[in-house]
Design a protein around this motif. Sequence first.
Motif, PDB file in Angstrom:
ATOM      1  N   ILE A   1      -1.399  -3.876   5.850  1.00  0.00           N
ATOM      2  CA  ILE A   1      -1.861  -4.106   4.477  1.00  0.00           C
ATOM      3  C   ILE A   1      -0.759  -4.739   3.640  1.00  0.00           C
ATOM      4  O   ILE A   1      -0.986  -5.693   2.894  1.00  0.00           O
ATOM      5  CB  ILE A   1      -2.336  -2.788   3.842  1.00  0.00           C
ATOM      6  N   MET A   2       0.454  -4.229   3.767  1.00  0.00           N
ATOM      7  CA  MET A   2       1.563  -4.784   3.008  1.00  0.00           C
ATOM      8  C   MET A   2       1.858  -6.230   3.420  1.00  0.00           C
ATOM      9  O   MET A   2       2.212  -7.069   2.592  1.00  0.00           O
ATOM     10  CB  MET A   2       2.805  -3.919   3.195  1.00  0.00           C
ATOM     11  N   SER A   3       1.713  -6.524   4.711  1.00  0.00           N
ATOM     12  CA  SER A   3       1.907  -7.893   5.191  1.00  0.00           C
ATOM     13  C   SER A   3       0.889  -8.834   4.556  1.00  0.00           C
ATOM     14  O   SER A   3       1.216  -9.949   4.136  1.00  0.00           O
ATOM     15  CB  SER A   3       1.796  -7.937   6.713  1.00  0.00           C
ATOM     16  N   LEU A   4      -0.351  -8.378   4.461  1.00  0.00           N
ATOM     17  CA  LEU A   4      -1.391  -9.187   3.823  1.00  0.00           C
ATOM     18  C   LEU A   4      -1.098  -9.382   2.342  1.00  0.00           C
ATOM     19  O   LEU A   4      -1.236 -10.485   1.800  1.00  0.00           O
ATOM     20  CB  LEU A   4      -2.749  -8.512   4.010  1.00  0.00           C
ATOM     21  N   PHE A   5      -0.682  -8.308   1.658  1.00  0.00           N
ATOM     22  CA  PHE A   5      -0.326  -8.413   0.245  1.00  0.00           C
ATOM     23  C   PHE A   5       0.818  -9.412   0.042  1.00  0.00           C
ATOM     24  O   PHE A   5       0.813 -10.192  -0.920  1.00  0.00           O
ATOM     25  CB  PHE A   5       0.079  -7.036  -0.293  1.00  0.00           C
ATOM     26  N   ALA A   6       1.806  -9.370   0.925  1.00  0.00           N
ATOM     27  CA  ALA A   6       2.938 -10.291   0.795  1.00  0.00           C
ATOM     28  C   ALA A   6       2.482 -11.743   0.935  1.00  0.00           C
ATOM     29  O   ALA A   6       2.961 -12.635   0.222  1.00  0.00           O
ATOM     30  CB  ALA A   6       4.006  -9.964   1.838  1.00  0.00           C
ATOM     31  N   HIS A   7       1.553 -11.979   1.851  1.00  0.00           N
ATOM     32  CA  HIS A   7       1.053 -13.345   2.014  1.00  0.00           C
ATOM     33  C   HIS A   7       0.310 -13.811   0.768  1.00  0.00           C
ATOM     34  O   HIS A   7       0.494 -14.934   0.301  1.00  0.00           O
ATOM     35  CB  HIS A   7       0.135 -13.411   3.228  1.00  0.00           C
ATOM     36  N   PHE A   8      -0.540 -12.935   0.239  1.00  0.00           N
ATOM     37  CA  PHE A   8      -1.195 -13.258  -1.021  1.00  0.00           C
ATOM     38  C   PHE A   8      -0.163 -13.520  -2.113  1.00  0.00           C
ATOM     39  O   PHE A   8      -0.353 -14.405  -2.965  1.00  0.00           O
ATOM     40  CB  PHE A   8      -2.117 -12.117  -1.442  1.00  0.00           C
ATOM     41  N   GLY A   9       0.908 -12.742  -2.121  1.00  0.00           N
ATOM     42  CA  GLY A   9       1.943 -12.914  -3.139  1.00  0.00           C
ATOM     43  C   GLY A   9       2.601 -14.273  -3.076  1.00  0.00           C
ATOM     44  O   GLY A   9       2.815 -14.923  -4.104  1.00  0.00           O
TER      45      GLY A   9
ATOM     46  N   ALA B   1       1.321 -17.068  -1.845  1.00  0.00           N
ATOM     47  CA  ALA B   1       0.356 -18.099  -2.235  1.00  0.00           C
ATOM     48  C   ALA B   1       0.112 -18.087  -3.739  1.00  0.00           C
ATOM     49  O   ALA B   1       0.078 -19.142  -4.382  1.00  0.00           O
ATOM     50  CB  ALA B   1      -0.953 -17.884  -1.476  1.00  0.00           C
ATOM     51  N   TYR B   2      -0.046 -16.895  -4.310  1.00  0.00           N
ATOM     52  CA  TYR B   2      -0.337 -16.819  -5.743  1.00  0.00           C
ATOM     53  C   TYR B   2       0.870 -17.259  -6.575  1.00  0.00           C
ATOM     54  O   TYR B   2       0.712 -17.889  -7.627  1.00  0.00           O
ATOM     55  CB  TYR B   2      -0.729 -15.389  -6.107  1.00  0.00           C
ATOM     56  N   GLN B   3       2.062 -16.945  -6.104  1.00  0.00           N
ATOM     57  CA  GLN B   3       3.253 -17.401  -6.823  1.00  0.00           C
ATOM     58  C   GLN B   3       3.344 -18.923  -6.817  1.00  0.00           C
ATOM     59  O   GLN B   3       3.678 -19.537  -7.840  1.00  0.00           O
ATOM     60  CB  GLN B   3       4.505 -16.809  -6.183  1.00  0.00           C
ATOM     61  N   ALA B   4       3.036 -19.556  -5.698  1.00  0.00           N
ATOM     62  CA  ALA B   4       3.047 -21.023  -5.643  1.00  0.00           C
ATOM     63  C   ALA B   4       2.035 -21.606  -6.620  1.00  0.00           C
ATOM     64  O   ALA B   4       2.309 -22.603  -7.294  1.00  0.00           O
ATOM     65  CB  ALA B   4       2.752 -21.495  -4.218  1.00  0.00           C
ATOM     66  N   LEU B   5       0.870 -20.981  -6.727  1.00  0.00           N
ATOM     67  CA  LEU B   5      -0.139 -21.467  -7.666  1.00  0.00           C
ATOM     68  C   LEU B   5       0.346 -21.330  -9.103  1.00  0.00           C
ATOM     69  O   LEU B   5       0.165 -22.247  -9.917  1.00  0.00           O
ATOM     70  CB  LEU B   5      -1.437 -20.693  -7.469  1.00  0.00           C
ATOM     71  N   CYS B   6       0.961 -20.214  -9.443  1.00  0.00           N
ATOM     72  CA  CYS B   6       1.449 -20.011 -10.811  1.00  0.00           C
ATOM     73  C   CYS B   6       2.605 -20.940 -11.155  1.00  0.00           C
ATOM     74  O   CYS B   6       2.854 -21.218 -12.333  1.00  0.00           O
ATOM     75  CB  CYS B   6       1.858 -18.553 -11.011  1.00  0.00           C
ATOM     76  N   GLN B   7       3.326 -21.419 -10.139  1.00  0.00           N
ATOM     77  CA  GLN B   7       4.392 -22.393 -10.358  1.00  0.00           C
ATOM     78  C   GLN B   7       3.857 -23.821 -10.291  1.00  0.00           C
ATOM     79  O   GLN B   7       4.632 -24.771 -10.336  1.00  0.00           O
ATOM     80  CB  GLN B   7       5.494 -22.206  -9.314  1.00  0.00           C
ATOM     81  N   TYR B   8       2.543 -23.955 -10.198  1.00  0.00           N
ATOM     82  CA  TYR B   8       1.858 -25.261 -10.126  1.00  0.00           C
ATOM     83  C   TYR B   8       2.292 -26.075  -8.913  1.00  0.00           C
ATOM     84  O   TYR B   8       2.262 -27.300  -8.937  1.00  0.00           O
ATOM     85  CB  TYR B   8       2.063 -26.049 -11.423  1.00  0.00           C
TER      86      TYR B   8
END
Length: 728
Positions: free
Chosen positions: A397-405, A407-414
């Motif tokens: 679960i933590m591995s999946l959360f890290a992957h989402f993290g 990807a979402y950080q890249a999106l927020c940095q445009y």
Amino acid sequence: MVCCKEKDPAKAAVWHALNYYAFEDASFLAERLFLESKGCETLYLLATCYYRQDRVSEAYDLLKRSHSTIPKCRLLFAQCCLRLNKLYEGEQTLVGTSPDNSLSAIENNITTEFQELSGICLKVLATIYRRCHRLEHAVFFYRSSLKRNPYLWSSYANLCTAGEKDNPDEYFKATNCPSFVNATLSPSALSEITNDMNVVTTDKIYSSYTPKANFVGQALAHSTPITAATTTNPNNQNSISNAPCTPEGIRDPLSQHYVEIETDVVTTPAGGGGGSLLNGGTVTDIQTHHRSVTLRKQVSGGGGGGKRTPAPYPTASSFRSVPSHLYNGDPFSSSKVRRSSRLMSNGRNTKSKENDRKAGNKSQRTGPGLISDGFKKSTKDKTCLSKRSPTMIINSIMSLFAHFGHAYQALCQYECKKALQLFSKLPKNHYTSSWVLLQCARAFYEMTEYTQAARLYQSVHQNESSRCSNLAYYSTCLWYTQREIELSALAQEMLEANKHSPETWCAVGNCFSLQKEHETAIKFFERSVLVDPQFAYGYTLLGHEYSYIDELDDAMNCYRHAVRIDPRHYNAWYGIGQIYFRQEKHELALCHFRKAQSINHSNAAIMAHIAVVLNAMKRHKEALKVLTKALEYHPKHPLCKFHKASTLFCLEKCDKALEELDELESITPTESLIYFLKGKIHRRMGNAHLAMMHFSWAMDLDPQGNNNHIKEAIDKHYHSDDVGSENT
């Protein structure tokens, strides 16, 4: 569901009713218990019933009168204060009256007093500080909450939204998981959470991910000239191809076979009759991700009242034009079919495609780096997940959360292309989920690929018609592409689904804005910010409408509200810069445009505006550098190419300016302003016959006379010829 371990049968009955959503019965019984025995437990039970029944004010009054000091009552009171916007009371409830007000001391006190609730308590405190615009405090406590409870995804999401670049691998790991969660969840319960979940091994993914140097050019920036076969529908709405394109190496989440696409995105501007920008013509808009300024008005000037004066740079008018296809990198050609999810044909036969699909499916589901070793399913011995230890499941679960993290950080940095690639590496059941589809749609939106974004938004809306979150951007995509019927249907469906969502009223406002009913649109945008005063995008859209009708003071107030709510809302910084530019306050305009660029560094439209301001300040060489950099991000961006040609013309580099215009003509051959600028260049070079030829072509492409400056230029040319003949 709350695990009920109450020994008191009456309290157990209340929790049972709460767990199964019988809130009215739970409240009635809790009130009887509280009146029988006014203790901390019955107080908390009754306040919880009120809060879950959405009677937040009653829960607030009850807890305030009681002055309870037990941790869970204090936390619930702080939640009530946050909902009711009583931020100071909420802060004081959590922080207490300790003489040491340092951040670390507050963190230690909360950890000691609230113990297993400390993670959630720190998150609530961070949200209060964010709402108070104390961002440094908010970031500190969001980080603290994640260290104590990594299951709090919203804390990490808020860090990304604030522009922080924290490594998610430092937070999402099993060693940070609170012991009470591990003790509460049994192995069988944990296995249900992760049943059939193919978890990504993040170390392999991030070690293998390397951005391609020519990714933009290969995936999004190729374009083809418009041809005579290009058609538009009778309603002048943008038509959409039935062959969606996706950047190279990114799987199409809506594909039936879910294969990896390796094809270039082709830009095919849809041609409009006459090439008039104001009438749905071709590529002449300044693109930003909220509204755009027309290229024609940049060249001709003009503001409110319909007065137009010759000017080589934009001096006025709306932030919103309605060209149907100027968005950079539009991957679709003209067609009336828009709901298909078929993949773009690459010329191979059917048999080879089927083989590729089979190979693609196999590689996606069992390839290295995509599925955790702990979750690979053996064809010989399919081990049940319930037999795996809780530690292994939590690690997954933590591995999946890290992957989402990541990807979402890249999106927020445009860094939208990187975000799309990271999201595409998720297992199919996650990659095709509504939340991921919405993030991918937002990435395409920020890349100005409005058609592809609308396609993903439409898929989510069809699957979950009651979902309204993030659909304000869907309505803006439809606004850009001039799809009035679909925008009207979306607004109606969102009204039926949820009238209390600010995004619903934004969709309705966009619908009226597209129909040029700006006063009505303003009323609905105002309603959106009344429903949710913290909705920054609603203030921005409201500012655009005020700016369109030249109410600049009201527009400025709206933009300032937006940046006060979200300091990284670059659309609002851009809007402030536009207002200052219209007021000829070039230094202030340049400052705010650069602020917007510092947030979204690869936005070519913002860089084009910076160049326009620099040209207005006679700093042509700096403007040329900015435009050259913008074209590195988006080599086929029409507005940047046009302004680069204009800047070269101002620098007396006529030959290079003509080269840029020739390339731009191959992209948008029906835009009158290209031929008008060519005529000016040829007149400067002394080629009178070529100048008149291009001026006449510009007039032919603008038969309605929208560009009065073209006729004025021709009259000026004739006048100069007459004066020259008289002198001789």
